[in-house]
Design a protein around this motif. Structure first.
Motif, short mmCIF file in Angstrom:
data_model
loop_
_atom_site.label_atom_id
_atom_site.label_comp_id
_atom_site.label_asym_id
_atom_site.label_seq_id
_atom_site.Cartn_x
_atom_site.Cartn_y
_atom_site.Cartn_z
N GLU A 66 -4.22 8.84 -14.07
CA GLU A 66 -3.18 8.35 -13.06
C GLU A 66 -3.25 6.67 -12.30
O GLU A 66 -2.47 6.15 -12.17
CB GLU A 66 -3.29 9.19 -11.78
N HIS A 100 -0.39 4.06 -12.70
CA HIS A 100 0.20 3.10 -11.26
C HIS A 100 0.00 1.57 -11.48
O HIS A 100 0.53 0.75 -11.06
CB HIS A 100 -0.55 4.00 -10.10
N SER A 145 0.76 -1.21 0.09
CA SER A 145 -0.02 0.06 -0.17
C SER A 145 0.88 1.30 -0.09
O SER A 145 1.96 1.12 0.42
CB SER A 145 -0.92 0.08 1.18
N ASP A 146 0.41 2.40 -0.55
CA ASP A 146 0.98 3.76 -0.47
C ASP A 146 -0.02 4.94 -0.23
O ASP A 146 -0.75 5.10 -1.56
CB ASP A 146 1.93 3.63 -1.92
N GLY A 147 -0.08 5.35 0.91
CA GLY A 147 -1.02 6.26 1.17
C GLY A 147 -0.91 7.68 0.38
O GLY A 147 -1.69 8.45 0.60
N ARG A 148 0.40 7.65 -0.09
CA ARG A 148 0.53 8.97 -0.81
C ARG A 148 -0.32 9.30 -1.94
O ARG A 148 -0.68 10.47 -2.37
CB ARG A 148 2.03 9.18 -1.36
N TYR A 149 -1.10 8.19 -2.48
CA TYR A 149 -1.97 8.41 -3.62
C TYR A 149 -3.41 8.28 -3.25
O TYR A 149 -4.30 7.94 -4.16
CB TYR A 149 -1.41 7.12 -4.73
N GLY A 150 -3.86 8.53 -2.21
CA GLY A 150 -5.16 8.18 -1.56
C GLY A 150 -6.07 9.11 -2.28
O GLY A 150 -7.28 8.90 -2.40
N ASP A 151 -5.47 10.25 -2.74
CA ASP A 151 -6.62 11.17 -3.62
C ASP A 151 -6.80 10.69 -4.84
O ASP A 151 -7.57 11.60 -5.65
CB ASP A 151 -6.02 12.65 -3.36
#
Length: 325
Positions: A219, A223, A190-196
């Motif tokens: 986007e 990814h 997981s990578d929360g930087r891309y939550g938006d």
């Protein structure tokens, strides 16, 4: 050296009766069949009836999986249900399924990783089995995703549908080799930087509302292809195999272009990819077990086949499981 393996003993699925084609959707959304199908591969989706909850879909899929496995619900030790669209904020939808199936021992809980939910849930159940805490587990992916769509946003509302799928896992013994039956390896990320980039704009502690799905499609696509190809390569390396050893990829059914792009990146034939997105659309956590059940029941997937299950969802979350059927 012997090792404990989580063997899939049966699978099942359920799709609501109501079907909405692209042409049907074009009657109330500014879109067309050509626009949707060319960009996504989707031609139709199933819509839950007004009185159908996520638990109702999950129960029907679970019953079919238990029937194939020849296992009674009373013999289960755990249920893990992957969903982003629970019946209620609490209690867990899994406990409603547990009660309906007549399972009065063990434990049941929900897991939320959006479209990666089924892979996360399968990995979770596998670890409980390998730890010796349970012998039999029911893993479900179920969604009524159409309940959180904004039908004024044509970029997202055309993508999703409702459905449920399930598998029954049972502890078995393996030799610790890639030829073993069962789950051979898993990887989660997981990578929360891309939550938006893919999210719902509501929730109990933020807005007090359910909210609607929002997505930055380009986007997410970029990814997805990179992350999914990478995680599959990681898993195969863990067991000393290559993509050419894989008989079938059973992916999250998000978009035909993502499925084709991921296969191309791994030099896999498109014929090895189980694809149901054209008929089911994106059913989030339900999409992998729905596709798996279809391919098992129509005879494509056979005993001994090596399967790669993979998914990416909001968060971002992504992961995969390598399974010998």
């Amino acid at each position: 050296m012997s090792t404990i393996r989580s063997i899939i003993k049966g699978c099942g699925s359920y799709l609501p009766e109501r079907i909405m084609t692209n042409a049907d959707m074009a009657r109330f959304v500014e879109t067309s069949d050509d626009w949707i199908s060319e960009r996504t591969g989707i031609r139709q989706r199933h819509i839950a009836a007004d009185d159908e909850k996520t638990s109702d879909l999950a129960i029907k899929a679970a019953e079919r999986a238990l029937d194939m496995a020849g296992i009674a619900a009373s013999d289960l030790d755990m249920i893990v249900l992957a969903t982003a669209t629970p019946d209620q904020t609490f209690p867990a939808t899994a406990t409603s399924v547990q009660h309906a199936l007549g399972m009065h021992k063990g434990f049941a809980f929900d897991l939320q990783a959006v479209c990666s939910g089924f892979v996360y849930a399968l990995n979770t159940a596998d670890n409980f089995i390998k730890a010796g805490q349970v012998k039999r587990a029911l893993v479900i992916g179920a969604e009524t995703f159409t309940r959180i769509l904004d039908y004024e946003d044509r970029t997202t509302c055309v993508l999703f549908g409702d459905g449920a799928g399930a598998v029954v896992l049972e502890a078995g013994e393996g030799a610790g080799q890639p030829q073993d039956r069962g789950i051979l390896a898993s990887r989660l990320h997981s990578d929360g930087r891309y939550g938006d980039m893919l999210y719902v704009d509501g929730g109990p502690s933020s807005t007090g509302t359910t909210g609607h799905v929002r997505m930055k499609g380009r986007e997410v696509f970029r990814h997805a292809v990179v992350n999914l190809a990478a995680v599959m390569e990681e898993i195969l390396a863990d067991v000393g195999l290559t993509s050419q050893d894989v008989d079938w990829v059973v992916p999250h059914q998000a978009n035909r272009r993502i499925l084709e792009g991921t296969a191309k990146k791994l030099a896999l034939s498109p014929d090895k990819v189980i694809m149901t997105v054209d008929r089911h659309a994106n059913t989030s956590a339900a999409s992998i077990p729905l596709a798996l059940d279809e391919a098992v029941r129509d005879g494509r997937i056979k005993s001994g086949d090596l399967l790669m299950l993979e998914a990416m969802g909001g968060g971002f979350t992504w992961g995969g499981c390598l399974v010998r059927w």
